[in-house]
Motif scaffolding. Structure first.
Motif, PDB file in Angstrom:
ATOM      1  N   GLY A 272      44.365  31.677  40.769  1.00  0.00           N
ATOM      2  CA  GLY A 272      43.147  31.342  40.690  1.00  0.00           C
ATOM      3  C   GLY A 272      42.266  32.548  40.213  1.00  0.00           C
ATOM      4  N   SER A 273      40.737  32.192  40.194  1.00  0.00           N
ATOM      5  CA  SER A 273      40.062  33.602  39.962  1.00  0.00           C
ATOM      6  C   SER A 273      38.914  33.770  41.134  1.00  0.00           C
ATOM      7  CB  SER A 273      39.125  32.898  38.550  1.00  0.00           C
ATOM      8  OG  SER A 273      39.956  32.765  37.623  1.00  0.00           O
ATOM      9  N   GLY A 274      38.524  34.771  41.247  1.00  0.00           N
ATOM     10  CA  GLY A 274      37.832  35.317  42.685  1.00  0.00           C
ATOM     11  C   GLY A 274      36.556  34.099  42.829  1.00  0.00           C
ATOM     12  N   PRO A 275      35.791  33.731  41.838  1.00  0.00           N
ATOM     13  CA  PRO A 275      34.719  32.892  42.179  1.00  0.00           C
ATOM     14  C   PRO A 275      35.096  31.718  42.306  1.00  0.00           C
ATOM     15  CG  PRO A 275      34.416  34.138  40.132  1.00  0.00           C
ATOM     16  CD  PRO A 275      36.000  34.142  40.344  1.00  0.00           C
TER      17      PRO A 275
ATOM     18  N   SER B 172      45.356  36.862  42.857  1.00  0.00           N
ATOM     19  CA  SER B 172      46.645  36.191  43.365  1.00  0.00           C
ATOM     20  C   SER B 172      47.642  36.479  42.244  1.00  0.00           C
ATOM     21  CB  SER B 172      46.538  34.497  43.212  1.00  0.00           C
ATOM     22  OG  SER B 172      46.050  34.017  42.374  1.00  0.00           O
ATOM     23  N   VAL B 173      47.167  37.117  40.971  1.00  0.00           N
ATOM     24  CA  VAL B 173      48.026  37.382  40.062  1.00  0.00           C
ATOM     25  C   VAL B 173      48.833  38.968  40.212  1.00  0.00           C
ATOM     26  CG1 VAL B 173      48.114  38.222  37.485  1.00  0.00           C
ATOM     27  CG2 VAL B 173      46.353  36.573  38.342  1.00  0.00           C
ATOM     28  N   PRO B 174      50.013  38.808  40.226  1.00  0.00           N
ATOM     29  CA  PRO B 174      50.779  40.339  40.699  1.00  0.00           C
ATOM     30  C   PRO B 174      50.376  41.262  39.694  1.00  0.00           C
ATOM     31  CG  PRO B 174      52.279  38.332  40.543  1.00  0.00           C
ATOM     32  CD  PRO B 174      50.969  37.771  40.026  1.00  0.00           C
ATOM     33  N   PRO B 175      50.191  42.482  40.372  1.00  0.00           N
ATOM     34  CA  PRO B 175      49.737  43.599  39.419  1.00  0.00           C
ATOM     35  C   PRO B 175      50.620  43.959  38.126  1.00  0.00           C
ATOM     36  CG  PRO B 175      49.503  44.056  41.770  1.00  0.00           C
ATOM     37  CD  PRO B 175      50.288  42.690  41.888  1.00  0.00           C
ATOM     38  N   GLY B 176      51.984  43.573  38.266  1.00  0.00           N
ATOM     39  CA  GLY B 176      52.466  43.911  37.383  1.00  0.00           C
ATOM     40  C   GLY B 176      52.581  43.054  35.994  1.00  0.00           C
ATOM     41  N   GLU B 177      51.851  42.020  36.135  1.00  0.00           N
ATOM     42  CA  GLU B 177      51.345  41.275  34.955  1.00  0.00           C
ATOM     43  C   GLU B 177      50.394  41.784  34.009  1.00  0.00           C
ATOM     44  OE1 GLU B 177      52.806  38.258  34.295  1.00  0.00           O
ATOM     45  OE2 GLU B 177      54.191  38.165  36.194  1.00  0.00           O
ATOM     46  N   TRP B 178      49.686  42.700  34.542  1.00  0.00           N
ATOM     47  CA  TRP B 178      48.528  43.270  33.968  1.00  0.00           C
ATOM     48  C   TRP B 178      49.196  44.483  33.042  1.00  0.00           C
ATOM     49  CZ3 TRP B 178      44.654  40.335  33.338  1.00  0.00           C
ATOM     50  CH2 TRP B 178      44.215  39.555  34.359  1.00  0.00           C
ATOM     51  N   THR B 179      49.726  44.092  31.729  1.00  0.00           N
ATOM     52  CA  THR B 179      50.230  45.143  30.971  1.00  0.00           C
ATOM     53  C   THR B 179      48.926  45.493  30.109  1.00  0.00           C
ATOM     54  OG1 THR B 179      50.438  43.261  29.426  1.00  0.00           O
ATOM     55  CG2 THR B 179      52.434  44.094  30.595  1.00  0.00           C
ATOM     56  N   LEU B 180      49.137  46.836  29.411  1.00  0.00           N
ATOM     57  CA  LEU B 180      47.906  47.661  28.898  1.00  0.00           C
ATOM     58  C   LEU B 180      47.407  46.790  27.823  1.00  0.00           C
ATOM     59  CD1 LEU B 180      49.404  51.205  28.810  1.00  0.00           C
ATOM     60  CD2 LEU B 180      47.835  50.374  30.309  1.00  0.00           C
ATOM     61  N   ASP B 181      48.142  46.128  27.081  1.00  0.00           N
ATOM     62  CA  ASP B 181      47.698  45.164  25.982  1.00  0.00           C
ATOM     63  C   ASP B 181      46.668  44.145  26.469  1.00  0.00           C
ATOM     64  OD1 ASP B 181      49.925  44.063  27.007  1.00  0.00           O
ATOM     65  OD2 ASP B 181      49.860  42.396  25.297  1.00  0.00           O
ATOM     66  N   LEU B 182      46.519  43.942  27.891  1.00  0.00           N
ATOM     67  CA  LEU B 182      45.466  43.052  28.401  1.00  0.00           C
ATOM     68  C   LEU B 182      44.350  43.461  29.031  1.00  0.00           C
ATOM     69  CD1 LEU B 182      48.032  40.626  30.269  1.00  0.00           C
ATOM     70  CD2 LEU B 182      47.239  40.275  27.816  1.00  0.00           C
ATOM     71  N   LEU B 183      44.196  44.886  28.990  1.00  0.00           N
ATOM     72  CA  LEU B 183      42.919  45.447  29.693  1.00  0.00           C
ATOM     73  C   LEU B 183      42.247  46.405  28.571  1.00  0.00           C
ATOM     74  CD1 LEU B 183      45.108  46.682  32.833  1.00  0.00           C
ATOM     75  CD2 LEU B 183      43.504  44.573  32.648  1.00  0.00           C
TER      76      LEU B 183
ATOM     77  N   GLY C 127      28.818  41.775  40.623  1.00  0.00           N
ATOM     78  CA  GLY C 127      30.081  40.955  41.094  1.00  0.00           C
ATOM     79  C   GLY C 127      31.307  41.806  40.959  1.00  0.00           C
ATOM     80  N   GLY C 128      31.389  43.141  41.577  1.00  0.00           N
ATOM     81  CA  GLY C 128      32.499  43.819  41.594  1.00  0.00           C
ATOM     82  C   GLY C 128      32.715  44.266  40.233  1.00  0.00           C
ATOM     83  N   GLY C 129      32.013  43.966  39.093  1.00  0.00           N
ATOM     84  CA  GLY C 129      32.603  44.440  37.602  1.00  0.00           C
ATOM     85  C   GLY C 129      31.261  45.239  36.867  1.00  0.00           C
ATOM     86  N   THR C 130      31.528  45.088  35.630  1.00  0.00           N
ATOM     87  CA  THR C 130      30.445  45.932  34.902  1.00  0.00           C
ATOM     88  C   THR C 130      29.789  44.697  33.774  1.00  0.00           C
ATOM     89  OG1 THR C 130      31.388  47.991  35.316  1.00  0.00           O
ATOM     90  CG2 THR C 130      29.576  47.959  33.428  1.00  0.00           C
ATOM     91  N   VAL C 131      28.597  44.729  33.782  1.00  0.00           N
ATOM     92  CA  VAL C 131      27.993  43.801  32.646  1.00  0.00           C
ATOM     93  C   VAL C 131      27.016  44.509  31.819  1.00  0.00           C
ATOM     94  CG1 VAL C 131      28.249  41.819  34.123  1.00  0.00           C
ATOM     95  CG2 VAL C 131      25.985  43.091  34.290  1.00  0.00           C
TER      96      VAL C 131
ATOM     97  N   PRO D 121      41.062  43.729  37.703  1.00  0.00           N
ATOM     98  CA  PRO D 121      42.003  42.653  37.637  1.00  0.00           C
ATOM     99  C   PRO D 121      42.396  42.426  39.056  1.00  0.00           C
ATOM    100  CG  PRO D 121      43.179  44.732  36.680  1.00  0.00           C
ATOM    101  CD  PRO D 121      41.745  44.945  36.819  1.00  0.00           C
ATOM    102  N   ALA D 122      42.543  43.219  40.042  1.00  0.00           N
ATOM    103  CA  ALA D 122      42.889  43.051  41.390  1.00  0.00           C
ATOM    104  C   ALA D 122      41.776  42.135  42.123  1.00  0.00           C
ATOM    105  CB  ALA D 122      43.410  44.203  41.963  1.00  0.00           C
ATOM    106  N   GLY D 123      40.724  42.456  41.741  1.00  0.00           N
ATOM    107  CA  GLY D 123      39.390  41.866  42.330  1.00  0.00           C
ATOM    108  C   GLY D 123      38.883  40.583  41.859  1.00  0.00           C
ATOM    109  N   PHE D 124      39.000  40.433  40.564  1.00  0.00           N
ATOM    110  CA  PHE D 124      38.743  39.076  40.139  1.00  0.00           C
ATOM    111  C   PHE D 124      39.802  38.175  40.146  1.00  0.00           C
ATOM    112  CE2 PHE D 124      37.273  35.993  37.074  1.00  0.00           C
ATOM    113  CZ  PHE D 124      35.970  36.041  37.238  1.00  0.00           C
ATOM    114  N   PHE D 125      41.184  38.810  40.024  1.00  0.00           N
ATOM    115  CA  PHE D 125      42.248  37.834  40.156  1.00  0.00           C
ATOM    116  C   PHE D 125      43.235  38.104  41.152  1.00  0.00           C
ATOM    117  CE2 PHE D 125      41.127  38.181  35.715  1.00  0.00           C
ATOM    118  CZ  PHE D 125      40.911  36.854  35.153  1.00  0.00           C
TER     119      PHE D 125
END
Length: 272
Positions: A205-208, A38-49, A85-89, A32-36
């Motif tokens: 925004g998003s990283g890309p 500008s999104v505050p870390p506290g927005e990423w609740t466990l049900d989103l990951l 791209g900093g993630g896994t595919v 989340p921190a890498g791709f997003f």
């Protein structure tokens, strides 16, 4: 049940006489921190990951059976597995998924591309006719191998009942596609949004993103379209919630409301 925590199943939805099917290519997930950023870390609740603390984002194409035409919007990432791209595919199943639905690439009348980022053009070479925004094509000389696509401007019709909405921001000619299905509509908004969190914060925004300052205006226009009564939306990267509606509460808050769709098959690929 659908969830933002999971990779998308192969799902189908029918509106009137138009059938929409998510032809899943495979699985992606990004920190989340890498791709997003500008999104505050506290927005990423466990049900989103997912279980690894990553944001799930499937890749694939939206198959649209409309009238006598068969349109595919985007073509997944193509064969790729591992870090990217900093993630896994883990992708490469789009043609197999399409075959499982009973279709060969030659049965697709046109491949319409929202934009020319790698996770949307992976299998583009398998299809005979392509359509892309003129601004996107002009800015992407590396895509010269894509032979003579039809070039779209804002408002152009790709096939009867399907029109282009060109909103630069995520890319120079990023394009959403609005499909009319009788009294209803569906908006395939490509990568204008990567996550429902961005619906209420157009500035996140998003990283890309190619030109972040243009993204909020593009998103505002698309939200206005999605709020038109009778309009559904399709999201490539909203976990296992690809089909939904947006709604606006009295306080102005925008919500993503997944709608029921038919599961034709489970996710063709998963991440380790």
């Amino acid at each position: 049940m659908t969830s933002l925590q999971n990779q998308s199943s192969v799902r189908s939805l029918t509106l009137g006489q138009v059938r929409f099917t998510y032809v899943v290519d495979g699985a992606m997930a990004f920190p989340p921190a890498g791709f997003f950023p500008s999104v505050p870390p506290g927005e990423w609740t466990l049900d989103l990951l997912d279980e690894h603390g990553m944001v799930p984002m499937s890749a694939g194409g939206l198959l649209v059976d409309i009238g006598e035409r068969r349109l595919l919007i985007d073509a997944g990432l193509g064969p790729m597995r591992g870090e990217a791209g900093g993630g896994t595919v883990n992708c490469g199943s789009l043609l197999d998924t399409l075959s499982g639905l009973g279709h060969h690439p030659s049965a697709v009348d046109v491949l319409a591309l929202t934009h020319l980022h790698p996770d949307h053009v992976g299998w583009a070479g398998a299809f005979g006719r392509h359509a892309v925004a003129a601004a996107e094509w002009k800015a992407s000389p590396e895509m010269a191998w894509l032979a003579a696509p039809s070039l779209l401007e804002d408002g152009d019709e790709v096939v009867p009942g399907v029109s282009a909405i060109v909103t630069p921001g995520h890319s120079p000619g990023h394009t959403s596609f609005l499909i009319t299905a009788g009294a209803e509509r569906l908006l395939c908004f490509g990568d204008a949004f990567h996550h429902p969190l961005q619906l209420n914060h157009l500035e996140w925004g998003s990283g890309p993103d190619w030109h972040g300052d243009s993204v909020p205006a593009a998103r505002r226009r698309l939200i206005d379209e999605m709020l038109v009564p009778g309009t559904l939306a399709f999201a490539f990267h909203f976990g296992d919630q690809p089909f939904g509606r947006v709604s606006r509460a009295a306080d102005g808050t925008i919500a993503w409301n997944p709608v029921p769709s038919t599961v034709l098959a489970g996710p063709p690929r998963l991440l380790a």
